[in-house]
Design a protein around this motif. Structure first.
Motif, PDB file in Angstrom:
ATOM      1  N   LEU A  32       0.819  -1.212   0.000  1.00  0.00           N
ATOM      2  CA  LEU A  32       0.000   0.000   0.000  1.00  0.00           C
ATOM      3  C   LEU A  32       0.852   1.261   0.000  1.00  0.00           C
ATOM      4  O   LEU A  32       1.888   1.327   0.657  1.00  0.00           O
ATOM      5  CB  LEU A  32      -0.897   0.030   1.240  1.00  0.00           C
ATOM      6  N   ARG A  33       0.365   2.262  -0.722  1.00  0.00           N
ATOM      7  CA  ARG A  33       0.951   3.607  -0.711  1.00  0.00           C
ATOM      8  C   ARG A  33      -0.069   4.517  -0.022  1.00  0.00           C
ATOM      9  O   ARG A  33      -1.271   4.351  -0.170  1.00  0.00           O
ATOM     10  CB  ARG A  33       1.232   4.101  -2.124  1.00  0.00           C
ATOM     11  N   ILE A  34       0.441   5.528   0.691  1.00  0.00           N
ATOM     12  CA  ILE A  34      -0.397   6.390   1.534  1.00  0.00           C
ATOM     13  C   ILE A  34      -0.195   7.854   1.169  1.00  0.00           C
ATOM     14  O   ILE A  34       0.917   8.286   0.869  1.00  0.00           O
ATOM     15  CB  ILE A  34      -0.043   6.164   3.019  1.00  0.00           C
ATOM     16  N   ALA A  35      -1.301   8.601   1.237  1.00  0.00           N
ATOM     17  CA  ALA A  35      -1.275  10.058   1.123  1.00  0.00           C
ATOM     18  C   ALA A  35      -2.038  10.629   2.315  1.00  0.00           C
ATOM     19  O   ALA A  35      -2.926   9.972   2.864  1.00  0.00           O
ATOM     20  CB  ALA A  35      -1.910  10.524  -0.183  1.00  0.00           C
ATOM     21  N   SER A  80       2.174  13.651   8.449  1.00  0.00           N
ATOM     22  CA  SER A  80       3.184  13.316   7.439  1.00  0.00           C
ATOM     23  C   SER A  80       4.554  13.173   8.085  1.00  0.00           C
ATOM     24  O   SER A  80       5.309  12.241   7.767  1.00  0.00           O
ATOM     25  CB  SER A  80       3.234  14.391   6.359  1.00  0.00           C
ATOM     26  N   ALA A  81       4.878  14.069   8.997  1.00  0.00           N
ATOM     27  CA  ALA A  81       6.166  14.008   9.691  1.00  0.00           C
ATOM     28  C   ALA A  81       6.273  12.732  10.516  1.00  0.00           C
ATOM     29  O   ALA A  81       7.333  12.095  10.548  1.00  0.00           O
ATOM     30  CB  ALA A  81       6.349  15.239  10.577  1.00  0.00           C
ATOM     31  N   GLY A 123      12.839   4.152   5.602  1.00  0.00           N
ATOM     32  CA  GLY A 123      12.202   3.339   4.569  1.00  0.00           C
ATOM     33  C   GLY A 123      10.780   3.762   4.258  1.00  0.00           C
ATOM     34  O   GLY A 123      10.103   3.131   3.454  1.00  0.00           O
ATOM     35  N   SER A 124      10.317   4.837   4.907  1.00  0.00           N
ATOM     36  CA  SER A 124       8.931   5.279   4.702  1.00  0.00           C
ATOM     37  C   SER A 124       8.650   5.683   3.261  1.00  0.00           C
ATOM     38  O   SER A 124       7.494   5.706   2.842  1.00  0.00           O
ATOM     39  CB  SER A 124       8.579   6.416   5.660  1.00  0.00           C
ATOM     40  N   SER A 125       9.687   5.955   2.484  1.00  0.00           N
ATOM     41  CA  SER A 125       9.458   6.295   1.076  1.00  0.00           C
ATOM     42  C   SER A 125       8.858   5.112   0.318  1.00  0.00           C
ATOM     43  O   SER A 125       8.270   5.292  -0.747  1.00  0.00           O
ATOM     44  CB  SER A 125      10.745   6.763   0.399  1.00  0.00           C
ATOM     45  N   ASP A 126       8.947   3.909   0.868  1.00  0.00           N
ATOM     46  CA  ASP A 126       8.312   2.741   0.247  1.00  0.00           C
ATOM     47  C   ASP A 126       6.793   2.828   0.302  1.00  0.00           C
ATOM     48  O   ASP A 126       6.109   2.229  -0.535  1.00  0.00           O
ATOM     49  CB  ASP A 126       8.735   1.444   0.960  1.00  0.00           C
ATOM     50  N   VAL A 143      -0.690   8.776  -6.125  1.00  0.00           N
ATOM     51  CA  VAL A 143      -0.664   7.379  -6.566  1.00  0.00           C
ATOM     52  C   VAL A 143      -0.912   6.460  -5.370  1.00  0.00           C
ATOM     53  O   VAL A 143      -0.568   5.282  -5.389  1.00  0.00           O
ATOM     54  CB  VAL A 143       0.657   7.017  -7.287  1.00  0.00           C
ATOM     55  N   ALA A 144      -1.523   7.002  -4.338  1.00  0.00           N
ATOM     56  CA  ALA A 144      -1.771   6.257  -3.103  1.00  0.00           C
ATOM     57  C   ALA A 144      -2.961   5.319  -3.237  1.00  0.00           C
ATOM     58  O   ALA A 144      -3.850   5.514  -4.072  1.00  0.00           O
ATOM     59  CB  ALA A 144      -2.016   7.241  -1.956  1.00  0.00           C
TER      60      ALA A 144
END
Length: 156
Positions: A16-19, A30-31, A38-41, A89-90
């Motif tokens: 999963l991708r998150i926004a 977000s912070a 690795g949070s960019s994954d 793209v989340a």
């Protein structure tokens, strides 16, 4: 394990991708998510939309909803989450809008925070939490922690 690490692990496992779409937390969610290495994954982007104009310009919140319900409402939270999902793209988008304080009114007291979770292919769900008049920073921190927990649950 920290909550940001838990979210990273669970979202990574599910692909999963998150926004995020934040108002009263001003980017704190977000912070918090990006504290984990690795949070960019998993983290695509965060929208900090403190003003109504930013909510409209960046997320597509309608003027009609702002006038009818106000920025601190489940309807606006839904539009914020839907807008973040559509503009990223989340797979998951979480919005936070509330009254951190000081102040508020009888109809919208200090500590009222609305959250919405949008997921691709599902109906966006919103709910309101009354944290109470804890003070501005405490409301913001409580909202951030609560939102992070919502994302962890959604990634399970």
């Amino acid at each position: 394990m920290t909550t940001s690490a838990q979210l990273l692990m669970r979202a990574r496992d599910k692909g999963l991708r998150i926004a995020t779409a934040e108002s009263c937390t001003g980017g704190m969610l977000s912070a918090e998510i990006t504290k984990a290495a690795g949070s960019s994954d998993i983290f695509d982007r965060g929208f900090v939309t403190y003003s109504n104009a930013a909510k409209q310009d960046m997320l597509g919140v309608t003027d009609a909803s702002l006038k009818a319900y106000g920025a601190v409402s489940e309807q606006v939270a839904i539009e914020m989450a839907d807008g973040a999902l559509a503009r990223s793209v989340a797979d998951l988008a979480l919005s936070v809008t509330g009254i951190a304080g000081p102040g508020g009114s009888d109809s919208k007291p200090e500590g009222r925070v609305c959250f919405a979770l949008a997921r691709k292919g599902a109906k966006t769900k919103a709910h309101t939490v009354e944290f109470g008049a804890l003070g501005r920073e405490n409301v913001r921190q409580a909202s951030t922690a609560y939102a992070l927990d919502l994302l962890i649950q959604a990634a399970t």
